[in-house]
Design a protein around this motif. Sequence first.
Motif, mmCIF file in Angstrom:
data_model
loop_
_atom_site.group_PDB
_atom_site.id
_atom_site.type_symbol
_atom_site.label_atom_id
_atom_site.label_comp_id
_atom_site.label_asym_id
_atom_site.label_seq_id
_atom_site.Cartn_x
_atom_site.Cartn_y
_atom_site.Cartn_z
ATOM 1 N N LEU A 367 6.200 -6.594 0.657
ATOM 2 C CA LEU A 367 6.147 -5.169 1.129
ATOM 3 C C LEU A 367 6.317 -4.142 -0.569
ATOM 4 O O LEU A 367 5.824 -3.157 -0.284
ATOM 5 N N ASP A 368 7.023 -4.642 -1.300
ATOM 6 C CA ASP A 368 7.145 -3.750 -2.636
ATOM 7 C C ASP A 368 5.868 -3.688 -3.376
ATOM 8 O O ASP A 368 5.898 -3.235 -4.275
ATOM 9 N N SER A 369 4.952 -4.743 -3.094
ATOM 10 C CA SER A 369 3.685 -4.911 -3.738
ATOM 11 C C SER A 369 2.465 -4.244 -3.169
ATOM 12 O O SER A 369 1.521 -3.615 -3.811
ATOM 13 N N LEU A 370 2.912 -3.479 -1.943
ATOM 14 C CA LEU A 370 1.875 -2.773 -1.118
ATOM 15 C C LEU A 370 1.319 -1.674 -1.778
ATOM 16 O O LEU A 370 2.126 -1.072 -2.439
ATOM 17 N N LYS A 371 -0.047 -1.204 -1.970
ATOM 18 C CA LYS A 371 -0.351 -0.187 -2.766
ATOM 19 C C LYS A 371 -0.948 1.041 -1.934
ATOM 20 O O LYS A 371 -0.811 2.280 -1.863
ATOM 21 N N ILE A 372 -1.464 0.599 -0.750
ATOM 22 C CA ILE A 372 -2.321 1.561 0.133
ATOM 23 C C ILE A 372 -1.476 1.551 1.321
ATOM 24 O O ILE A 372 -1.016 2.801 1.797
ATOM 25 N N ALA A 373 -1.042 0.488 2.108
ATOM 26 C CA ALA A 373 0.123 0.464 3.133
ATOM 27 C C ALA A 373 1.217 0.890 2.521
ATOM 28 O O ALA A 373 1.861 0.769 1.349
ATOM 29 N N LYS A 374 2.025 1.871 3.624
ATOM 30 C CA LYS A 374 3.212 2.509 3.247
ATOM 31 C C LYS A 374 4.336 1.732 3.741
ATOM 32 O O LYS A 374 4.268 1.123 5.058
ATOM 33 N N LEU A 375 5.307 1.858 2.860
ATOM 34 C CA LEU A 375 6.900 1.024 3.426
ATOM 35 C C LEU A 375 7.457 2.142 4.271
ATOM 36 O O LEU A 375 8.245 2.706 3.860
ATOM 37 N N ALA A 376 7.156 1.933 5.606
ATOM 38 C CA ALA A 376 8.078 2.790 6.474
ATOM 39 C C ALA A 376 7.943 2.391 7.776
ATOM 40 O O ALA A 376 7.147 1.715 8.238
ATOM 41 N N VAL A 377 8.674 2.651 8.601
ATOM 42 C CA VAL A 377 8.852 2.651 10.161
ATOM 43 C C VAL A 377 7.959 3.263 11.033
ATOM 44 O O VAL A 377 7.250 4.119 10.139
ATOM 45 N N SER A 378 7.941 3.271 12.228
ATOM 46 C CA SER A 378 6.965 3.713 13.000
ATOM 47 C C SER A 378 5.782 3.038 13.214
ATOM 48 O O SER A 378 5.387 1.952 12.263
ATOM 49 N N LEU A 379 4.891 3.753 13.682
ATOM 50 C CA LEU A 379 3.341 2.899 14.038
ATOM 51 C C LEU A 379 2.429 3.723 14.527
ATOM 52 O O LEU A 379 2.818 4.867 15.053
#
Length: 435
Positions: A367-379
């Motif tokens: 999760l900490d390595s993602l660059k495009i996808a955001k680390l956030a709840v919801s969908l």
Amino acid sequence: MSDHDIDPTSPRMAPKPEVTKIGGRELKPSTLMMGHGFDPVLSEGSLKPPIFLTSTFAFPSAADGKRHFEGITGKRPGGSDGLVYSRFNAPNQEILEDRLSVWDGAEDALSFSSGMTAICVLMLAYANQNDVIVHSGPLYAASEGFVAKVLARFGITYVDFPAGATREDIDAVLSKAKDQAKSQGGNVCMVYLESPGNPTNALVDVEAVRAAVDEAGLECPIAIDNTFLGPLWQRPLDQGADIVVYSLTKYVGGHSDLVAGSIAGAKKWMDPVRMLRNTMGGICDPNTAWMLLRSLETVELRMQRAGDNAARVCDYLAKHPKVEGLGYLGMIKDARQQDIYDRHCKGAGSTFSLLLKGGEAECFRFLDSLKIAKLAVSLGGTETLASHPASMTHLSVAEGRRAELGISDNLVRISIGIEDPDDLIADFEQALEAV
């Protein structure tokens, strides 16, 4: 423009009849979203509904005022008649509710300030002291918590069953619930489902639940949270559910810029909830309703694109050596779950669970390595989101209960957006390298 500037004999002043068919052909929801429930004639010719920022509405006469309140208070059958006060109803919300009804083939719909407001008011409208609620599992943690912790304070208990339960399992659970209700001096007041379940994507056999409820002689409503697949990929009312529930924050809103909820179903099921909403408040505000009307115009396009993207991304992830499994409805391995999917669903959706080899530490590195996808709840938004349910949205669920429901420490929930799919694959590839 004043009233004196308008010729009362002009055709422009006469509202046009609602068009839902052309030449016997039923118009599709995506077409009706462009104008259903709103006539520009009634708003100075405005192509789009204005935002009606008003707290109250003027009555034509005192007799009309009396008639309105007779309907609201139940002294006259038929419910409210016209616009009264914005805690009860208002133009933007009524247009929104008309259009939400279209998607699910429902007679009526109600909008709320959030998905959880919709769920809580719905349950409170039907649950009395000492009643029993039957629900599937897993549920969204706040939904499960409301039943187990809040309603429990009023003597309301629950009996639950796993999402993949067979007809025989459901029969046994309903029998247990009836016995429990009898011993408490109450009734089975609601069967509440969530399908697909959050975050595992486990499916409930709604048709089996309908048949079991009917055979058990229960007269309570079957409600279902359809947030993960609705309104495009699943229509639970067609499978026998009575009430469909949404967090409109997700796919319907679709831009991660609002919070709202709704329920829809036959008017007989909506009226008790409407009465309680009139008392408690919780109706969606006019600006949010207006934004949702905008979003409904593109919900089919957005969901189709996100669904196509998810299929591409999951095809890549399924082959990756660091991936232990996928809870994606387009790659079901269980025969019973596949059977439910084939009968109930029109598409696999774009939200799924990714099981990594390892545990919380590996998930956090990913999760900490993602660059495009955001680390956030919801969908269900235009952007891709990823989160760790066991330590975030479902942390309030007891550890043993999480394990029972399949919400493991190596599970990441991903909601795919409408970005370029190859860019998303590249992002997941580099993030997996960090695991």
